[in-house]
Design a protein around this motif. Structure first.
Motif, PDB file in Angstrom:
ATOM      1  N   GLU A   1      40.789 -51.459  -0.846  1.00  0.00           N
ATOM      2  CA  GLU A   1      41.525 -52.910  -1.224  1.00  0.00           C
ATOM      3  C   GLU A   1      42.797 -52.743  -1.440  1.00  0.00           C
ATOM      4  O   GLU A   1      43.419 -53.702  -1.169  1.00  0.00           O
ATOM      5  N   PRO A   2      43.032 -52.339  -2.516  1.00  0.00           N
ATOM      6  CA  PRO A   2      44.499 -52.138  -2.714  1.00  0.00           C
ATOM      7  C   PRO A   2      45.614 -51.876  -1.611  1.00  0.00           C
ATOM      8  O   PRO A   2      46.471 -52.265  -1.480  1.00  0.00           O
ATOM      9  N   THR A   3      44.965 -50.743  -1.001  1.00  0.00           N
ATOM     10  CA  THR A   3      45.719 -50.191   0.153  1.00  0.00           C
ATOM     11  C   THR A   3      45.902 -51.507   1.320  1.00  0.00           C
ATOM     12  O   THR A   3      47.109 -51.455   2.104  1.00  0.00           O
ATOM     13  N   TRP A   4      44.774 -52.143   1.383  1.00  0.00           N
ATOM     14  CA  TRP A   4      45.064 -53.384   2.332  1.00  0.00           C
ATOM     15  C   TRP A   4      45.850 -54.420   1.913  1.00  0.00           C
ATOM     16  O   TRP A   4      46.765 -55.031   2.782  1.00  0.00           O
ATOM     17  N   ASP A   5      45.951 -54.438   0.501  1.00  0.00           N
ATOM     18  CA  ASP A   5      47.117 -55.355   0.086  1.00  0.00           C
ATOM     19  C   ASP A   5      48.283 -54.984   0.282  1.00  0.00           C
ATOM     20  O   ASP A   5      49.402 -55.687   0.586  1.00  0.00           O
ATOM     21  N   ASP A   6      48.635 -53.640   0.273  1.00  0.00           N
ATOM     22  CA  ASP A   6      49.748 -53.218   0.444  1.00  0.00           C
ATOM     23  C   ASP A   6      50.085 -53.213   2.025  1.00  0.00           C
ATOM     24  O   ASP A   6      51.433 -53.349   2.327  1.00  0.00           O
ATOM     25  N   TYR A   7      49.101 -53.027   2.868  1.00  0.00           N
ATOM     26  CA  TYR A   7      49.381 -53.040   4.367  1.00  0.00           C
ATOM     27  C   TYR A   7      49.893 -54.480   4.692  1.00  0.00           C
ATOM     28  O   TYR A   7      50.886 -54.799   5.388  1.00  0.00           O
ATOM     29  N   ARG A   8      49.184 -55.477   4.037  1.00  0.00           N
ATOM     30  CA  ARG A   8      49.277 -56.964   4.257  1.00  0.00           C
ATOM     31  C   ARG A   8      50.880 -57.283   3.764  1.00  0.00           C
ATOM     32  O   ARG A   8      51.724 -57.935   4.438  1.00  0.00           O
ATOM     33  N   MET A   9      51.419 -56.815   2.698  1.00  0.00           N
ATOM     34  CA  MET A   9      52.804 -57.099   2.139  1.00  0.00           C
ATOM     35  C   MET A   9      53.595 -56.189   3.124  1.00  0.00           C
ATOM     36  O   MET A   9      54.747 -56.729   3.567  1.00  0.00           O
ATOM     37  N   LEU A  10      53.524 -55.195   3.601  1.00  0.00           N
ATOM     38  CA  LEU A  10      54.417 -54.259   4.419  1.00  0.00           C
ATOM     39  C   LEU A  10      54.299 -54.749   5.706  1.00  0.00           C
ATOM     40  O   LEU A  10      55.408 -54.310   6.486  1.00  0.00           O
ATOM     41  N   ALA A  11      53.617 -55.515   6.149  1.00  0.00           N
ATOM     42  CA  ALA A  11      53.876 -56.298   7.519  1.00  0.00           C
ATOM     43  C   ALA A  11      55.353 -57.012   7.630  1.00  0.00           C
ATOM     44  O   ALA A  11      55.759 -57.185   8.612  1.00  0.00           O
ATOM     45  N   VAL A  12      55.602 -57.291   6.303  1.00  0.00           N
ATOM     46  CA  VAL A  12      57.054 -58.160   6.324  1.00  0.00           C
ATOM     47  C   VAL A  12      58.196 -57.119   6.954  1.00  0.00           C
ATOM     48  O   VAL A  12      59.034 -57.791   7.531  1.00  0.00           O
ATOM     49  N   THR A  13      58.004 -55.789   6.948  1.00  0.00           N
ATOM     50  CA  THR A  13      58.919 -54.795   7.358  1.00  0.00           C
ATOM     51  C   THR A  13      59.252 -55.082   8.943  1.00  0.00           C
ATOM     52  O   THR A  13      60.221 -54.920   9.526  1.00  0.00           O
ATOM     53  N   ALA A  14      57.965 -55.173   9.591  1.00  0.00           N
ATOM     54  CA  ALA A  14      58.124 -55.647  11.033  1.00  0.00           C
ATOM     55  C   ALA A  14      58.840 -57.061  11.214  1.00  0.00           C
ATOM     56  O   ALA A  14      59.456 -57.059  12.132  1.00  0.00           O
ATOM     57  N   PHE A  15      58.548 -58.017  10.406  1.00  0.00           N
ATOM     58  CA  PHE A  15      59.249 -59.209  10.483  1.00  0.00           C
ATOM     59  C   PHE A  15      60.833 -58.990  10.388  1.00  0.00           C
ATOM     60  O   PHE A  15      61.486 -59.546  11.209  1.00  0.00           O
ATOM     61  N   ILE A  16      61.420 -58.179   9.369  1.00  0.00           N
ATOM     62  CA  ILE A  16      62.609 -58.142   9.217  1.00  0.00           C
ATOM     63  C   ILE A  16      63.081 -57.406  10.377  1.00  0.00           C
ATOM     64  O   ILE A  16      64.301 -57.685  10.963  1.00  0.00           O
ATOM     65  N   ALA A  17      62.442 -56.275  11.106  1.00  0.00           N
ATOM     66  CA  ALA A  17      62.981 -55.571  12.201  1.00  0.00           C
ATOM     67  C   ALA A  17      63.132 -56.221  13.346  1.00  0.00           C
ATOM     68  O   ALA A  17      63.898 -56.332  13.974  1.00  0.00           O
ATOM     69  N   ALA A  18      62.048 -57.327  13.485  1.00  0.00           N
ATOM     70  CA  ALA A  18      62.003 -58.234  14.471  1.00  0.00           C
ATOM     71  C   ALA A  18      63.128 -59.253  14.457  1.00  0.00           C
ATOM     72  O   ALA A  18      63.760 -59.731  15.351  1.00  0.00           O
ATOM     73  N   GLY A  19      63.641 -59.616  13.223  1.00  0.00           N
ATOM     74  CA  GLY A  19      64.629 -60.684  13.006  1.00  0.00           C
ATOM     75  C   GLY A  19      65.821 -60.072  13.193  1.00  0.00           C
ATOM     76  O   GLY A  19      66.726 -60.795  13.774  1.00  0.00           O
ATOM     77  N   VAL A  20      66.129 -58.778  12.733  1.00  0.00           N
ATOM     78  CA  VAL A  20      67.634 -58.263  12.789  1.00  0.00           C
ATOM     79  C   VAL A  20      67.808 -57.997  14.104  1.00  0.00           C
ATOM     80  O   VAL A  20      68.822 -58.092  14.927  1.00  0.00           O
ATOM     81  N   THR A  21      66.611 -57.345  14.979  1.00  0.00           N
ATOM     82  CA  THR A  21      66.925 -57.253  16.619  1.00  0.00           C
ATOM     83  C   THR A  21      67.344 -58.529  17.041  1.00  0.00           C
ATOM     84  O   THR A  21      68.227 -58.461  17.947  1.00  0.00           O
ATOM     85  N   ALA A  22      66.434 -59.594  16.771  1.00  0.00           N
ATOM     86  CA  ALA A  22      66.939 -61.025  17.332  1.00  0.00           C
ATOM     87  C   ALA A  22      68.314 -61.321  17.170  1.00  0.00           C
ATOM     88  O   ALA A  22      68.920 -62.027  17.982  1.00  0.00           O
ATOM     89  N   ALA A  23      68.903 -60.941  15.888  1.00  0.00           N
ATOM     90  CA  ALA A  23      70.139 -61.359  15.579  1.00  0.00           C
ATOM     91  C   ALA A  23      71.169 -60.607  16.240  1.00  0.00           C
ATOM     92  O   ALA A  23      72.147 -61.101  16.766  1.00  0.00           O
ATOM     93  N   PHE A  24      71.004 -59.230  16.637  1.00  0.00           N
ATOM     94  CA  PHE A  24      71.699 -58.592  17.451  1.00  0.00           C
ATOM     95  C   PHE A  24      71.763 -58.986  18.959  1.00  0.00           C
ATOM     96  O   PHE A  24      72.590 -58.669  19.674  1.00  0.00           O
TER      97      PHE A  24
END
Length: 350
Positions: free
Chosen positions: A290-313
């Motif tokens: 369960e704590p690792t699931w919460d880490d997973y949920r939070m770290l999905a933000v890194t995919a959002f960041i990557a997708a956003g930076v890619t869109a900006a480029f």
């Protein structure tokens, strides 16, 4: 050591110097492509045991891509991965014959995975459930081998802050989240644009939270376009942003970027369970689900960041189909998982 700027600079002499294969007598460029890196296939002649065909990757030549590559030390970082831990990566990485970097240039000579029937794809497509499970197991094996290793203070210090540009400079690229073009408004709700602005403003606090998680060696960019399948075996390439980081970040990033949204929703809990089981089986820690699931949920933000930076480029990094698919999947994932709620809970008041 000679580090050529273009594929035709890889002569037989340079190939011998880079690989230590003194018997190579000829190198011929079969084809080449110039993009976020210069990629080429080489025909090689030499004594028995010499690979007949080699895949070469060099520093990009186009100005924007080259500036980004050099500033982030992407080519140099990939060379260091193969030089320092290449022999330890085993089946999760391609065989590499030679790698070098100098004066802002880099070159990697590796096996041509197409010769083994490798299946390639991109973010516009999706892994199958069977492929996704194989990736989860492969990531667990990689992470177990380097879990909280003391080597991050010795020979692997180049992958730890502040030496790793992908970690210490990565947050600087988050500034680009404010520049996601308006043509993506159909995918990006205004509340998530506001979250992107907060990410930009609080990037260092966010990075500090992420660096506080249990660390290992992570690939860092585990989208479908960086994974080849030979049979059922996944092989990760493009290790340009490999660094010390949270292992489950690689899994979350992979699931968000590489799976159709409905498939991700259906199997991501099972993927995490398979990852945790394999991590322990390969000598890593036993992590509570369960704590690792919460880490997973939070770290999905890194995919959002990557997708956003890619869109900006824009088209300078990826084609429109890949960019739109990646951004849509990332938006849906952070909404599904409550990723920003979990992130801001950990960073404190905004």
């Amino acid at each position: 050591m000679t580090v050529p700027a273009r594929p035709d600079g890889i002569t037989a002499e340079v190939f011998r110097e880079l690989t230590g294969n003194a018997g190579v007598t000829g190198v011929k460029v079969i084809d080449a492509d110039h993009g976020t890196a210069v990629r080429a296939r080489l025909e090689v002649t030499g004594p028995p045991g010499t690979p007949a065909q080699v895949f070469a990757k060099l520093t990009p030549t186009r100005p924007v891509e080259r500036l980004f590559n050099v500033a982030m030390r992407l080519g140099r970082n990939e060379v260091e991965v193969y030089r320092r831990v290449g022999a330890e990566l085993g089946e999760v990485a391609p065989a590499v014959y030679g790698a070098a970097s100098a004066r802002g240039r880099s070159v990697v000579l590796m096996e041509d995975l197409a010769l083994r029937g490798g299946r390639f794809g991109d973010v516009a497509g999706s892994c199958t459930p069977r492929e996704a499970r194989a990736v989860a197991r492969a990531l667990a094996r990689l992470h177990a081998a380097f879990w909280e290793s003391p080597r991050f203070t010795t020979d692997l210090a180049v992958f730890a802050p502040p030496a790793a540009r992908s970690v210490t400079w990565g947050p600087q690229t988050w500034r680009l989240l404010a520049a996601i073009p308006r043509r993506y408004d159909d995918l990006l709700p205004q509340d998530l644009r506001a979250e992107a602005r907060t990410l930009r403003r609080r990037r260092r606090a966010v990075a500090e939270v992420m660096r506080g998680l249990p660390w290992t060696l992570v690939h860092g960019d585990t989208h479908r376009g960086n994974i080849c399948f030979v049979g059922d075996r996944p092989i990760l390439f493009d290790w340009q942003v490999a660094a010390q980081g949270a292992g489950v970040k690689d899994l979350a990033y992979f699931a968000v970027t590489s799976l159709d949204t409905d498939l991700r929703r259906h199997i991501e809990r099972d993927l995490l369970a398979e990852y945790l089981e394999a991590l322990q089986a390969h000598g890593g820690p036993r992590l509570a689900p369960e704590p690792t699931w919460d880490d997973y949920r939070m770290l999905a933000v890194t995919a959002f960041i990557a997708a956003g930076v890619t869109a900006a480029f824009g088209a300078r990094l990826q084609g429109e189909a890949v960019t739109r698919t990646g951004l849509e999947r990332a938006v849906r994932a952070v909404q599904d998982l409550g990723s920003f709620t979990e992130l801001w809970r950990r960073t404190g008041p905004r």
